[in-house]
Design an enzyme around this catalytic site. Structure first.
Site, mmCIF file in Angstrom:
data_model
loop_
_atom_site.group_PDB
_atom_site.id
_atom_site.type_symbol
_atom_site.label_atom_id
_atom_site.label_comp_id
_atom_site.label_asym_id
_atom_site.label_seq_id
_atom_site.Cartn_x
_atom_site.Cartn_y
_atom_site.Cartn_z
ATOM 1 N N ARG A 45 37.210 36.204 37.892
ATOM 2 C CA ARG A 45 37.996 37.550 37.532
ATOM 3 C C ARG A 45 37.651 37.782 35.995
ATOM 4 O O ARG A 45 37.474 39.214 35.973
ATOM 5 C CB ARG A 45 39.463 37.236 37.811
ATOM 6 C CG ARG A 45 40.145 38.581 37.811
ATOM 7 C CD ARG A 45 41.498 38.674 38.609
ATOM 8 N NE ARG A 45 41.860 39.859 38.900
ATOM 9 C CZ ARG A 45 42.726 40.378 38.236
ATOM 10 N NH1 ARG A 45 43.625 39.963 37.415
ATOM 11 N NH2 ARG A 45 43.238 41.782 38.597
ATOM 12 N N HIS A 49 36.149 41.350 35.438
ATOM 13 C CA HIS A 49 37.042 42.410 34.462
ATOM 14 C C HIS A 49 36.215 42.743 33.187
ATOM 15 O O HIS A 49 36.118 43.919 32.660
ATOM 16 C CB HIS A 49 38.416 42.122 34.184
ATOM 17 C CG HIS A 49 39.368 42.330 35.269
ATOM 18 N ND1 HIS A 49 40.846 42.466 35.162
ATOM 19 C CD2 HIS A 49 38.982 42.462 36.710
ATOM 20 C CE1 HIS A 49 41.209 42.795 36.417
ATOM 21 N NE2 HIS A 49 39.950 42.832 37.171
ATOM 22 N N HIS A 172 37.288 38.011 46.886
ATOM 23 C CA HIS A 172 38.630 37.954 47.357
ATOM 24 C C HIS A 172 38.856 36.539 48.162
ATOM 25 O O HIS A 172 39.979 36.323 48.743
ATOM 26 C CB HIS A 172 39.420 39.080 47.841
ATOM 27 C CG HIS A 172 39.814 40.009 46.503
ATOM 28 N ND1 HIS A 172 40.222 41.374 46.560
ATOM 29 C CD2 HIS A 172 39.744 39.788 45.203
ATOM 30 C CE1 HIS A 172 40.619 41.970 45.527
ATOM 31 N NE2 HIS A 172 40.056 40.959 44.688
ATOM 32 N N TRP A 188 50.232 31.018 49.963
ATOM 33 C CA TRP A 188 49.376 29.860 49.644
ATOM 34 C C TRP A 188 48.220 29.951 50.784
ATOM 35 O O TRP A 188 47.021 29.495 50.838
ATOM 36 C CB TRP A 188 49.878 28.662 49.407
ATOM 37 C CG TRP A 188 50.661 28.699 48.280
ATOM 38 C CD1 TRP A 188 51.955 28.748 48.020
ATOM 39 C CD2 TRP A 188 50.200 28.771 46.924
ATOM 40 N NE1 TRP A 188 52.434 28.826 47.076
ATOM 41 C CE2 TRP A 188 51.337 28.678 46.184
ATOM 42 C CE3 TRP A 188 48.792 28.570 46.407
ATOM 43 C CZ2 TRP A 188 51.243 29.051 44.837
ATOM 44 C CZ3 TRP A 188 48.738 28.607 45.202
ATOM 45 C CH2 TRP A 188 50.014 28.797 44.329
HETATM 46 C C1 HEM Z 1 39.119 47.477 44.479
HETATM 47 C C2 HEM Z 1 38.573 46.693 43.847
HETATM 48 C C3 HEM Z 1 39.706 45.635 43.390
HETATM 49 C C4 HEM Z 1 40.961 45.499 43.302
HETATM 50 C C5 HEM Z 1 41.963 46.615 43.520
HETATM 51 C C6 HEM Z 1 41.319 44.204 42.889
HETATM 52 C C7 HEM Z 1 42.615 43.733 42.464
HETATM 53 C C8 HEM Z 1 42.791 42.444 42.384
HETATM 54 C C9 HEM Z 1 44.255 41.828 41.981
HETATM 55 C C10 HEM Z 1 45.524 42.687 42.042
HETATM 56 C C11 HEM Z 1 44.325 40.422 42.176
HETATM 57 C C12 HEM Z 1 45.407 39.532 41.503
HETATM 58 C C13 HEM Z 1 45.583 39.206 40.323
HETATM 59 C C14 HEM Z 1 46.940 38.092 40.114
HETATM 60 O O1 HEM Z 1 48.040 38.823 40.411
HETATM 61 O O2 HEM Z 1 46.603 37.268 39.165
HETATM 62 C C15 HEM Z 1 43.000 40.002 42.078
HETATM 63 C C16 HEM Z 1 42.357 38.725 41.954
HETATM 64 C C17 HEM Z 1 41.123 38.494 42.058
HETATM 65 N N1 HEM Z 1 39.934 39.310 42.156
HETATM 66 FE FE1 HEM Z 1 40.164 41.325 42.488
HETATM 67 N N2 HEM Z 1 40.282 43.357 42.802
HETATM 68 C C18 HEM Z 1 39.018 44.171 42.863
HETATM 69 C C19 HEM Z 1 37.780 43.665 43.160
HETATM 70 C C20 HEM Z 1 37.217 42.452 42.731
HETATM 71 C C21 HEM Z 1 35.929 42.006 42.310
HETATM 72 C C22 HEM Z 1 34.902 43.088 42.496
HETATM 73 C C23 HEM Z 1 35.903 40.915 42.088
HETATM 74 C C24 HEM Z 1 34.637 39.900 41.681
HETATM 75 C C25 HEM Z 1 33.415 40.148 41.961
HETATM 76 C C26 HEM Z 1 37.241 40.291 42.169
HETATM 77 C C27 HEM Z 1 37.673 39.024 42.034
HETATM 78 C C28 HEM Z 1 38.927 38.407 42.014
HETATM 79 C C29 HEM Z 1 39.446 37.053 42.050
HETATM 80 C C30 HEM Z 1 38.187 35.899 42.130
HETATM 81 C C31 HEM Z 1 40.717 37.062 42.163
HETATM 82 C C32 HEM Z 1 41.605 35.801 42.209
HETATM 83 C C33 HEM Z 1 41.974 35.337 40.565
HETATM 84 C C34 HEM Z 1 43.036 34.345 40.608
HETATM 85 O O3 HEM Z 1 43.106 33.361 41.706
HETATM 86 O O4 HEM Z 1 43.744 34.264 39.583
HETATM 87 N N3 HEM Z 1 38.076 41.466 42.632
HETATM 88 N N4 HEM Z 1 42.110 41.409 42.391
HETATM 89 O O1 LIG Z 2 42.433 36.678 52.312
HETATM 90 C C1 LIG Z 2 42.444 36.390 51.207
HETATM 91 C C2 LIG Z 2 42.015 35.093 51.028
HETATM 92 C C3 LIG Z 2 42.608 34.444 49.640
HETATM 93 N N1 LIG Z 2 42.290 35.131 48.806
HETATM 94 C C4 LIG Z 2 42.750 36.554 48.850
HETATM 95 C C5 LIG Z 2 42.646 37.035 49.840
HETATM 96 C C6 LIG Z 2 42.782 38.760 50.185
HETATM 97 N N2 LIG Z 2 43.096 39.220 49.337
HETATM 98 C C7 LIG Z 2 43.043 38.736 47.815
HETATM 99 C C8 LIG Z 2 43.381 39.623 46.816
HETATM 100 C C9 LIG Z 2 43.090 39.208 45.424
HETATM 101 C C10 LIG Z 2 43.133 37.844 45.282
HETATM 102 C C11 LIG Z 2 42.564 36.748 46.359
HETATM 103 C C12 LIG Z 2 42.983 37.509 47.808
#
Ligand code: HEM
Ligand SMILES: O=C1CCNc2c1cnc1ccccc21
Length: 289
Positions: A45, A49, A172, A188
Site C-alpha cells: 500500500r 500510495h 486487494h 478477518w
Molecule cells: C479504486 C482504487 C482503490 C481504492 C478506493 C482503495 C482503497 C483502499 C482502502 C480504503 C483500504 C483500507 C485501508 C485501511 O483501512 O487500512 C485499502 C487497503 C489496501 N489497498 Fe487499496 N484501494 C485502491 C487501489 C489499490 C491499488 C491499486 C493497490 C495496489 C496495487 C492497493 C493495495 C491495497 C492493499 C495491499 C491494502 C491492504 C493494506 C493493509 O492490509 O493494511 N489498493 N485500499
Molecule cells: O476480498 C478481499 C480479500 C481480503 N482483502 C480485501 C478484500 C476485498 N476488499 C479489500 C479492500 C481493501 C483491502 C483489502 C480488501
C-alpha cells in the site's frame, strides 16, 4: 516536469538484492503484525500510495521524489496507517542510506508481492529524493465510495486502461481494511498475506449485502465474513470491468501477468528511465536458500 531517473553507477543488482533480502527477512521476523497478517500488505500500500499521487496532466506527483517521507504526505488522511510501514522501513534506510526514498518505497512494494508468492515484478532504480516543497497536495488518492465511472476516470489520470485498472485492484487480495484508518472494517474472513486471484473469486461468488458499518459507511459484507468496498464492488457493476473480473477469477496466471505489468507501470509513473537501463528481477528468499 518530467523526472529523469539517475541510476547509481556504483550499485549493482547485488546491492539491491541485499536491500530486498533485509526487507523480506524483516517481514518474516515481524510476522505477528496486524494479527499475523504481517507487514507485506501495508508495504504494497505504501508503494502504491507513493506512486498514486501521479497526474499525467501536469506531470506532477508519483514515486520519483520520495515525498511520502514528509509529514504533509504521510499525514494525508488517505495515508492513515501507513506511518507503520514508514517506521518498518526506517532501519532498512539507516543501513542502506545510499538508496533514495522513492526507490526504497517501491522496492518494498516489489519485495512484498514476491514474498507473498506473487508474480516477479521487474524493477528499476534511479528515483532521486526531492525537497519538501515538491510534496504534492493531499487528496490525490482515490475515494473508496466511488462507482465504476469514478474508478475508470480516476485511473485515467495515469493513462491506465480497463485491464490495468482491474488487475491493479486485484492487490486487494492482500490485507484488510481497518476502521480506524479508512472508516471501513474488513472482517478477518478473507484477509490474507498470500498473493492470489482470491479477490476476484470472492467478488464474483460471495452473496454480497450492502450495509452500514460501525463508522456509518456503506460497504458490502458477505455471510462468510468477507467485505468489499463500494469501489471494489464497482468492478461488478460495469460490463467491461466484469468481463476482466471473470477472466482473472478463472485464470490466476493471466491475473499475475497483467498485475505485474500494471504494477510496474504504476511504480514508474512519471519517470523517464534511460533506454538502456534493464530492469532487475530479484530472487525470493526461498530461491536463495
Ligand atoms: C479504486 C482504487 C482503490 C481504492 C478506493 C482503495 C482503497 C483502499 C482502502 C480504503 C483500504 C483500507 C485501508 C485501511 O483501512 O487500512 C485499502 C487497503 C489496501 N489497498 Fe487499496 N484501494 C485502491 C487501489 C489499490 C491499488 C491499486 C493497490 C495496489 C496495487 C492497493 C493495495 C491495497 C492493499 C495491499 C491494502 C491492504 C493494506 C493493509 O492490509 O493494511 N489498493 N485500499
Ligand atoms: O476480498 C478481499 C480479500 C481480503 N482483502 C480485501 C478484500 C476485498 N476488499 C479489500 C479492500 C481493501 C483491502 C483489502 C480488501
Amino acid at each position: 516536469g518530467l523526472n529523469v531517473a539517475i541510476p547509481n553507477k556504483s550499485k549493482s543488482i547485488k546491492d539491491y538484492q541485499n536491500v530486498y533480502n533485509d526487507i523480506a527477512e524483516k517481514i518474516r521476523e515481524e510476522d505477528e503484525f496486524d494479527n499475523y497478517i504481517g507487514y507485506g500488505p501495508i508495504l504494497v500500500r505504501i508503494a502504491w500510495h507513493s506512486s498514486g499521487t501521479f497526474d499525467k496532466n501536469n506531470m506532477t506527483g508519483g514515486s520519483f521524489g520520495g515525498t511520502m517521507r514528509f509529514k504533509k504526505e504521510i499525514n494525508d488522511p488517505s495515508n492513515a496507517g501507513l506511518k507503520q510501514a514508514d517506521e518498518f522501513l526506517a532501519p532498512i534506510y539507516k543501513k542502506h542510506s545510499w538508496i533514495s526514498h522513492g526507490d526504497l518505497y517501491t522496492l518494498a512494494g516489489v519485495t512484498a508481492v514476491q514474498e507473498a508468492q506473487g508474480p516477479k515484478i521487474p524493477w528499476r532504480p534511479g528515483r532521486v529524493d526531492q525537497p519538501e516543497n515538491t510534496t504534492p497536495e493531499n487528496g490525490r488518492l482515490p475515494d473508496a465510495t466511488g462507482d465504476s465511472s469514478y474508478v475508470r476516470n480516476y485511473f485515467g489520470r495515469f493513462g491506465f486502461n480497463d485491464t490495468e485498472i482491474v488487475a491493479l485492484i486485484g492487490a486487494h487480495c492482500l490485507g484488510k481494511t481497518h476502521l480506524e484508518n479508512s472508516g471501513f472494517e474488513g472482517p478477518w474472513g478473507a484477509a490474507s498475506n498470500v498473493f492470489s486471484n482470491e479477490f476476484f473469486v470472492n467478488l464474483l461468488n460471495e452473496n454480497w449485502k450492502l450495509q452500514k458499518n460501525a463508522a456509518g459507511n456503506e460497504q458490502y459484507d458477505s455471510p462468510k465474513g468477507y467485505m468489499m468496498l463500494p469501489a471494489d464492488f464497482a468492478l461488478r457493476q460495469d460490463n467491461k470491468f466484469l468481463k476482466l473480473v471473470k477472466a482473472y477469477a478463472n485464470d490466476q496466471d493471466l491475473f499475475f501477468n497483467d498485475f505485474a505489468k500494471a504494477y510496474v507501470k504504476l511504480l514508474e509513473s512519471g519517470i523517464h528511465f534511460p533506454a538502456d537501463q534493464k530492469p532487475f528481477i530479484f530472487k525470493t528468499l526461498d530461491e536463495q536458500e
